[in-house]
Write an enzyme that holds these catalytic residues in place. Structure first.
Site, PDB file in Angstrom:
ATOM      1  N   SER A   1       5.476  -9.243   0.412  1.00  0.00           N
ATOM      2  CA  SER A   1       4.996 -10.546   0.902  1.00  0.00           C
ATOM      3  C   SER A   1       5.864 -11.085   2.032  1.00  0.00           C
ATOM      4  O   SER A   1       5.368 -11.860   2.863  1.00  0.00           O
ATOM      5  CB  SER A   1       4.865 -11.568  -0.231  1.00  0.00           C
ATOM      6  OG  SER A   1       6.081 -11.773  -0.903  1.00  0.00           O
TER       7      SER A   1
ATOM      8  N   LYS B   1       4.952   0.827   0.957  1.00  0.00           N
ATOM      9  CA  LYS B   1       5.070  -0.634   0.802  1.00  0.00           C
ATOM     10  C   LYS B   1       5.428  -1.241   2.158  1.00  0.00           C
ATOM     11  O   LYS B   1       6.597  -1.425   2.480  1.00  0.00           O
ATOM     12  CB  LYS B   1       6.146  -0.949  -0.246  1.00  0.00           C
ATOM     13  CG  LYS B   1       6.421  -2.425  -0.413  1.00  0.00           C
ATOM     14  CD  LYS B   1       7.202  -2.730  -1.674  1.00  0.00           C
ATOM     15  CE  LYS B   1       7.569  -4.208  -1.718  1.00  0.00           C
ATOM     16  NZ  LYS B   1       8.033  -4.645  -3.019  1.00  0.00           N
TER      17      LYS B   1
ATOM     18  N   GLU C   1       9.488   1.667   1.675  1.00  0.00           N
ATOM     19  CA  GLU C   1       9.308   0.289   2.162  1.00  0.00           C
ATOM     20  C   GLU C   1       9.981   0.068   3.526  1.00  0.00           C
ATOM     21  O   GLU C   1      11.148  -0.310   3.595  1.00  0.00           O
ATOM     22  CB  GLU C   1       9.870  -0.723   1.148  1.00  0.00           C
ATOM     23  CG  GLU C   1       9.667  -2.168   1.585  1.00  0.00           C
ATOM     24  CD  GLU C   1      10.204  -3.199   0.585  1.00  0.00           C
ATOM     25  OE1 GLU C   1      10.909  -2.817  -0.361  1.00  0.00           O
ATOM     26  OE2 GLU C   1       9.917  -4.381   0.770  1.00  0.00           O
TER      27      GLU C   1
ATOM     28  N   ARG D   1       8.549 -12.703  -3.779  1.00  0.00           N
ATOM     29  CA  ARG D   1       8.476 -14.156  -3.600  1.00  0.00           C
ATOM     30  C   ARG D   1       7.063 -14.708  -3.819  1.00  0.00           C
ATOM     31  O   ARG D   1       6.892 -15.769  -4.413  1.00  0.00           O
ATOM     32  CB  ARG D   1       8.989 -14.544  -2.210  1.00  0.00           C
ATOM     33  CG  ARG D   1      10.491 -14.546  -2.126  1.00  0.00           C
ATOM     34  CD  ARG D   1      10.978 -14.499  -0.707  1.00  0.00           C
ATOM     35  NE  ARG D   1      10.785 -13.190  -0.093  1.00  0.00           N
ATOM     36  CZ  ARG D   1      11.168 -12.885   1.135  1.00  0.00           C
ATOM     37  NH1 ARG D   1      11.743 -13.795   1.884  1.00  0.00           N
ATOM     38  NH2 ARG D   1      10.989 -11.670   1.619  1.00  0.00           N
TER      39      ARG D   1
HETATM   40  P1  13P Z   1       8.809 -10.014  -1.004  1.00  0.00           P
HETATM   41  O1  13P Z   1       7.440  -9.849  -1.543  1.00  0.00           O
HETATM   42  O2  13P Z   1       9.482 -11.297  -1.392  1.00  0.00           O
HETATM   43  O3  13P Z   1       8.908  -9.718   0.463  1.00  0.00           O
HETATM   44  O4  13P Z   1       9.712  -8.907  -1.701  1.00  0.00           O
HETATM   45  C1  13P Z   1       9.256  -7.611  -1.761  1.00  0.00           C
HETATM   46  C2  13P Z   1      10.377  -6.707  -1.895  1.00  0.00           C
HETATM   47  O5  13P Z   1      10.341  -5.814  -2.670  1.00  0.00           O
HETATM   48  C3  13P Z   1      11.514  -6.913  -0.994  1.00  0.00           C
HETATM   49  O6  13P Z   1      12.286  -5.768  -0.982  1.00  0.00           O
END
Ligand code: 13P
Length: 358
Positions: free
Chosen positions: A261, A219, A177, A294
């Protein structure tokens, strides 16, 4: 390394039209969200919130994997059943966040580097014994006129690649990510340029560290204008820019791209993912899925407010967002799907025609 098992898990994580639920907020992040809603910032409130999420009826119809946090993977329902058992029984694959957070980067004002590599091999082994099948590491890249720096991108990309290699050695699918943040007034074009550079660097390091691309999940952020940019773009524009950027930087061997998100309003996140799948799904080498926190949890959290009496309504809202995002994966999300109630809507959106507005 059991290559086939990693590939099979990665595929199972986005089987059909399902996606992933991120419920891996660290305690400080979770407390911050609770504070805004007047919910007590206690271990018990965090546990109750997680119980609400994992016991949401029919969640497994739309969600194939859930990312947990170290505190959560060790917690139980009030009746003593471990959360991880509840998740597995619902047909959801459990995963775990394994980085220990983004810290100020020395010599790089305004930038962060994610830590957690020391002792990671042993921590991963413990999580595997507890039942985790995938692991997540998040790097954050801030955007401004003169950042991100090359040093920040390189350091974060190398850490992501070293973590991913350790995961695969331990039979965990790495969920890589690299998040280009939405904060700031930058344009869509600037986000596209930064995201492309970050992804190219990440994949260079993944290659150098011998990470098997077929057994990982990417991600990333969607390509978006900054939150305070005066020019906010329509969903189709975001979809075009995001797909163009990903095609340039993400090898076709990667099976799945599951977006974060990043603080987008929940309905917009669904609309943008939907637009990508409507316009490009048939031509993409990878599945375009979701791994939202979120954009799935926030409406439910606002209804719950820490009160037992609100649990059922909050669970309906949670299911509803999961269902809307499963529809966005199919490219069938629209205003009619959005209006469906969480309680009655099947995950495939099949009751949309003739459905009663709520
Ligand atoms: P959000 O979808 O709120 O950005 O969170 C995803 C996530 O895994 C943050 O590390």
């Amino acid at each position: 390394m059991n290559t086939q098992a990693l590939i099979d898990t990665a595929k199972a994580m986005v089987a059909g039209d399902k996606g992933l639920l991120a419920m891996d907020e660290s305690n400080p992040t979770c407390n911050k969200r609770f504070a805004k809603l007047g919910i007590p910032q206690t271990v018990e409130a965090r546990r109750a919130c997680r119980e609400l999420i994992v016991t949401t009826p029919r969640l497994g119809e739309c969600i194939s994997g859930a990312i947990l946090y170290d505190e959560t993977i060790r917690q139980n329902k009030k009746d003593g059943t471990p959360f991880i058992k509840v998740i597995i029984d619902a047909g959801i694959i459990p995963g775990i966040k394994v980085d220990i957070g983004a810290k100020e980067m020395a010599g790089h004002p305004g930038e962060k580097v994610t830590e957690g590599l020391d002792g990671l091999r042993d921590r991963l082994k413990e999580y595997v014994q507890m039942g985790a099948r995938f692991a997540k590491w998040r790097a954050v890249i801030a955007v401004d006129d003169d950042i991100p720096s090359r040093g920040c991108i390189e350091a974060n990309a190398q850490a992501l690649a070293r973590y991913a290699a350790l995961c695969q050695e331990t039979a965990l699918v790495p969920m890589v990510e690299p998040e280009v943040l939405m904060d700031g007034g930058h344009t869509l074009e600037r986000c596209c340029e930064v995201t492309e550079e970050v992804l190219r660097t990440v994949f260079n390091h993944l290659y150098t560290q011998r990470v098997m691309l077929e057994g990982m999940i990417l991600k990333p952020n969607m390509v978006l204008p900054g939150l305070t940019c005066p020019k906010q773009e329509a969903a189709d524009k975001v979809a075009d820019a995001t797909v163009k950027c990903l095609l340039r930087a993400v090898p076709a061997a990667v099976p799945v791209i599951a977006f974060l998100s990043g603080g987008q309003p929940a309905e917009l996140a669904s609309a943008r993912l939907n637009s990508m799948n409507v316009r490009f799904k048939a031509r993409m080498p990878w599945a375009l899925a979701f791994s939202f926190s979120r954009a799935i949890q926030q409406p439910a959290l606002e209804i719950w407010q820490g009160k037992e009496a609100n649990v059922l309504a909050a669970q309906q809202a949670l299911y509803h967002r999961a269902m809307c995002n499963a529809a966005a994966r199919r490219g069938t999300y629209d205003a009619a799907v959005e209006r469906l109630g969480g309680e009655s809507a099947p995950c495939d959106g099949s009751s949309v025609k003739g459905s009663v507005d709520k």
